[in-house]
Enzyme design. Structure first.
Site, PDB file in Angstrom:
ATOM      1  N   GLU A 237      -6.187  -8.921   3.405  1.00  8.01           N
ATOM      2  CA  GLU A 237      -5.253  -8.474   4.460  1.00  8.01           C
ATOM      3  C   GLU A 237      -5.315  -9.406   5.975  1.00  8.01           C
ATOM      4  O   GLU A 237      -6.321  -9.663   6.643  1.00  8.01           O
ATOM      5  CB  GLU A 237      -6.106  -6.966   5.073  1.00  8.01           C
ATOM      6  CG  GLU A 237      -6.066  -5.550   3.714  1.00  8.01           C
ATOM      7  CD  GLU A 237      -6.249  -4.635   4.335  1.00  8.01           C
ATOM      8  OE1 GLU A 237      -6.609  -4.260   5.328  1.00  8.01           O
ATOM      9  OE2 GLU A 237      -6.946  -3.797   3.042  1.00  8.01           O
TER      10      GLU A 237
ATOM     11  N   TYR B 218      -7.245  -8.663  11.672  1.00  7.73           N
ATOM     12  CA  TYR B 218      -5.868  -9.016  11.946  1.00  7.73           C
ATOM     13  C   TYR B 218      -5.195  -9.534  13.269  1.00  7.73           C
ATOM     14  O   TYR B 218      -6.047  -9.665  13.986  1.00  7.73           O
ATOM     15  CB  TYR B 218      -5.158  -7.659  12.069  1.00  7.73           C
ATOM     16  CG  TYR B 218      -4.910  -6.538  10.378  1.00  7.73           C
ATOM     17  CD1 TYR B 218      -3.599  -6.846  10.071  1.00  7.73           C
ATOM     18  CD2 TYR B 218      -6.146  -5.912  10.564  1.00  7.73           C
ATOM     19  CE1 TYR B 218      -3.670  -6.180   8.895  1.00  7.73           C
ATOM     20  CE2 TYR B 218      -5.495  -5.270   9.276  1.00  7.73           C
ATOM     21  CZ  TYR B 218      -4.220  -5.003   8.586  1.00  7.73           C
ATOM     22  OH  TYR B 218      -4.016  -5.217   6.845  1.00  7.73           O
TER      23      TYR B 218
ATOM     24  N   GLU C 132       0.800  -1.350  -0.147  1.00  6.38           N
ATOM     25  CA  GLU C 132      -0.355  -0.166   0.002  1.00  6.38           C
ATOM     26  C   GLU C 132       1.114   1.097  -0.145  1.00  6.38           C
ATOM     27  O   GLU C 132       2.194   1.140   0.899  1.00  6.38           O
ATOM     28  CB  GLU C 132      -0.989  -0.307   1.145  1.00  6.38           C
ATOM     29  CG  GLU C 132      -1.810   1.055   1.359  1.00  6.38           C
ATOM     30  CD  GLU C 132      -3.142   1.153   2.498  1.00  6.38           C
ATOM     31  OE1 GLU C 132      -2.243   0.308   3.100  1.00  6.38           O
ATOM     32  OE2 GLU C 132      -4.359   1.871   2.606  1.00  6.38           O
TER      33      GLU C 132
ATOM     34  N   GLN D 181       2.524  -6.230   5.346  1.00  7.34           N
ATOM     35  CA  GLN D 181       2.605  -6.132   4.024  1.00  7.34           C
ATOM     36  C   GLN D 181       3.520  -5.527   3.204  1.00  7.34           C
ATOM     37  O   GLN D 181       4.294  -6.579   4.653  1.00  7.34           O
ATOM     38  CB  GLN D 181       1.614  -4.357   3.723  1.00  7.34           C
ATOM     39  CG  GLN D 181       0.739  -3.770   4.024  1.00  7.34           C
ATOM     40  CD  GLN D 181       0.815  -2.661   4.412  1.00  7.34           C
ATOM     41  OE1 GLN D 181       0.802  -1.829   3.302  1.00  7.34           O
ATOM     42  NE2 GLN D 181      -0.920  -1.696   4.041  1.00  7.34           N
TER      43      GLN D 181
ATOM     44  N   ASN E 293     -12.351  -0.758  -0.880  1.00  7.30           N
ATOM     45  CA  ASN E 293     -11.675  -1.181   0.333  1.00  7.30           C
ATOM     46  C   ASN E 293     -12.041  -1.130   1.747  1.00  7.30           C
ATOM     47  O   ASN E 293     -12.583   0.001   1.899  1.00  7.30           O
ATOM     48  CB  ASN E 293     -10.233  -0.991   0.282  1.00  7.30           C
ATOM     49  CG  ASN E 293      -9.876  -1.428   1.891  1.00  7.30           C
ATOM     50  OD1 ASN E 293      -8.756  -2.920   2.033  1.00  7.30           O
ATOM     51  ND2 ASN E 293      -9.290  -0.198   2.571  1.00  7.30           N
ATOM     52  N   GLU E 294     -12.719  -2.451   2.703  1.00  7.81           N
ATOM     53  CA  GLU E 294     -13.385  -1.801   3.910  1.00  7.81           C
ATOM     54  C   GLU E 294     -14.138  -0.565   3.569  1.00  7.81           C
ATOM     55  O   GLU E 294     -14.396  -0.074   4.270  1.00  7.81           O
ATOM     56  CB  GLU E 294     -11.976  -1.281   5.121  1.00  7.81           C
ATOM     57  CG  GLU E 294     -11.406  -2.722   4.747  1.00  7.81           C
ATOM     58  CD  GLU E 294     -10.339  -2.176   5.890  1.00  7.81           C
ATOM     59  OE1 GLU E 294      -9.876  -1.306   6.787  1.00  7.81           O
ATOM     60  OE2 GLU E 294     -10.071  -3.320   6.599  1.00  7.81           O
TER      61      GLU E 294
HETATM   62  O1  AHR Z   1      -2.631  -2.902   5.975  1.00  3.21           O
HETATM   63  C1  AHR Z   1      -3.403  -1.434   6.630  1.00  3.21           C
HETATM   64  C2  AHR Z   1      -4.751  -1.326   6.826  1.00  3.21           C
HETATM   65  O2  AHR Z   1      -5.601  -1.891   7.615  1.00  3.21           O
HETATM   66  C3  AHR Z   1      -5.438  -0.901   5.431  1.00  3.21           C
HETATM   67  O3  AHR Z   1      -5.383   0.215   5.104  1.00  3.21           O
HETATM   68  C4  AHR Z   1      -6.708  -1.130   5.643  1.00  3.21           C
HETATM   69  O4  AHR Z   1      -7.200  -1.853   4.964  1.00  3.21           O
HETATM   70  C5  AHR Z   1      -6.960  -1.936   6.828  1.00  3.21           C
HETATM   71  O5  AHR Z   1      -7.442  -1.434   7.780  1.00  3.21           O
END
Ligand code: AHR
Length: 487
Positions: free
Chosen positions: A294, A237, A23, A343, A170-171
């Site tokens: 992600e 995450y 990103e 990432q 995205n999101e």
């Molecule tokens: O990976 C960092 C961020 O995490 C991304 O930009 C977003 O899609 C997510 O909240």
């Protein structure tokens, strides 16, 4: 004992499960990948050569770009044409820094060319228009004459590129527009209509999926737009504390945080199962892929760095987290067709960290390295010891087995901090060749690589394996990942 029966192959492990995410965030694109054509750092066409060589070695299959949250404020036309004429903008999501737009569509495809990787672009739904998204796809993929194809040619690229994967926003439940599931589902229906297939290659369209355990999002998306999508994403995450405000340190942690991290990582299995169950209801043939675009660890930023840059160190704990995620993705690969770790360089659970001209490989990089033989292999549903769940060895151990090119790849992880794990693996036939026997281990829970000591954590030959006919007898130390490839 783990038993591998002949014919226990159930589904393929798509190599795209080992995809990456890059990103416009912190030092991922700028410095980490793009140094520019005038840089003294060795590069090819502005892209740093050390990073490309390292990523090629772990066979990166595809790169998701340009975001993330950044995708929903990215206007692609600002990132094409002569670099000196591209307008700068503020990266409002990530650190409020100036984004020069020096790295745009052409530079992204140059990166993919150098990596020999596929494209996965995320379009702007949150602040972009249907026409803007349509034009981008036309610019990238249309052969022949059209306003966008002609513009691409004027910018120096005659042939269209391949665009196998495209994400529509995205999101969208958060930074991508704070939409309700129904609002986004209707947007998805509209926007995807204009993601046209101009060439021979179909474009696999990925709808924005749920945050963690938002099962309602999956339900509404599948019910409202399931027939119009090829993939539905999921973001999850691993945050050791479970709290956004104080996530936990990347390097300074104790046993409690180690095990909390492992437990939170394993929650991915529940998410995959429950989201898949909803998808099965609407799509029993499993046509639509679950795309975990992600995932990874997210800690407090490295002290002294811009908190908006999401820079963090990476220890053997991260490598173990990666292995546990791979194991879950393998088991669910009948539905999970692609994932992208967050990432690729210098941000969150990165493969590589750079500092000026220097670059180091992280323990996570080496976990990817140890799993390359699982790419595109058949998942083998090996039977666990009595009392263990499939894929598990007691409380802390895990295994995954795959088969490809007449050889089995067996990976065993000891996610504990205490005792060795002793395990026997019984194969269907006598072992005649050991193609690979490697171990990644940490001397302590927070072992990691630095620019001063870049090889503290790196794979070594694995010797603690006795081969007895068709049986492997392994002893796997604490905080370790072992991979054996045998035929
Ligand atoms: O990976 C960092 C961020 O995490 C991304 O930009 C977003 O899609 C997510 O909240």
């Amino acid at each position: 004992m783990i038993t591998v029966a002949e014919g226990a192959r159930t589904h393929r492990i798509d190599r795209r499960i080992y995809g990456q995410f890059a990103e416009h965030l912190g030092r991922c694109i700028y410095e980490g990948i793009w140094v520019g054509e005038d840089s003294p750092i060795p590069h090819r066409n502005g892209i740093r050569s050390d990073v490309v060589a390292a990523l090629r070695a772990i066979k990166v299959p595809l790169v998701r770009w340009p975001g993330g949250c950044f995708a929903d404020e990215y206007h692609w036309q600002r990132g094409v044409g002569p670099r000196s004429e591209r307008p700068a903008m503020i990266n409002t999501h990530w650190g409020g820094v100036v984004e020069s737009n020096a790295f745009g569509t052409h530079e992204y495809f140059e990166l993919l060319h150098q990596l020999d990787a596929e494209a996965y672009i995320t379009g702007n739904v949150g602040s972009g228009t249907v026409a803007e998204m349509r034009d981008w796809v036309e610019y990238i993929t249309l052969d022949g004459t059209s306003p966008m194809a002609d513009l691409r040619k004027r910018h120096g690229r005659e042939q269209p590129w391949r665009l196998p994967f495209f994400g529509v926003g995205n999101e969208s439940w958060g930074c991508g527009g704070h939409m309700t599931p129904l609002h986004y589902a209707n947007h998805y229906r509209q926007y995807q209509t204009y993601v046209r297939r101009y060439g021979e290659l179909p474009i696999y369209k990925i709808a924005c999926g749920a945050n963690n355990d938002d099962y309602e999002w999956t339900e509404v998306l599948m019910a409202t737009a399931g027939t119009l999508m090829d993939g539905l994403s999921l973001h999850y995450y691993t945050i050791p504390s479970g709290e956004w405000d104080a996530k936990g340190s990347a390097t300074d942690f104790g046993e409690r945080e180690w095990y909390a991290t492992i437990d939170r990582t394993r929650q991915m299995a529940t998410l995959l199962e429950r989201h898949s169950a909803i998808m099965d209801k609407h799509d029993p043939a499993k046509r639509v892929g679950l795309i975990v675009d992600e995932w990874g660890t997210w800690y407090d930023p490295t002290p002294g760095t811009n908190p908006g840059f999401l820079h963090q160190q990476n220890t053997i704990r991260d490598a173990v987290v990666a292995a546990l995620n791979f194991n879950m993705f393998h088991r669910h690969a009948d539905r999970v067709r692609m994932t992208n770790i967050a990432q690729m360089v210098n941000v969150l659970q990165a493969m590589l960290l750079t500092d000026g001209p220097d670059m180091i490989r992280t323990p996570t990089y080496w976990a990817f390295d140890l799993y390359t033989d699982h790419h595109d292999a058949w998942f083998v549903d090996a039977r666990p010891a009595p009392g263990d769940a499939p894929g598990r060895i007691g409380v802390h151990g895990e295994y995954t087995v795959s088969w490809r090119d007449d050889a089995y790849t067996i990976s065993v992880t000891n996610a504990g901090l205490g005792a060795d794990i002793h395990v026997d693996v019984e194969l269907p036939a006598r072992v005649t060749t050991v193609h690979r026997a490697a171990i990644l281990s940490g001397d302590s829970a927070s072992s990691h690589n630095t620019f001063a000591a870049p090889d503290t954590v790196r794979p070594a030959d694995f010797a603690d394996c006795k081969i007895d006919g068709s049986r492997l007898r392994l002893a796997v130390p604490a905080r370790s990942i072992v991979t054996m490839r045998v035929g």
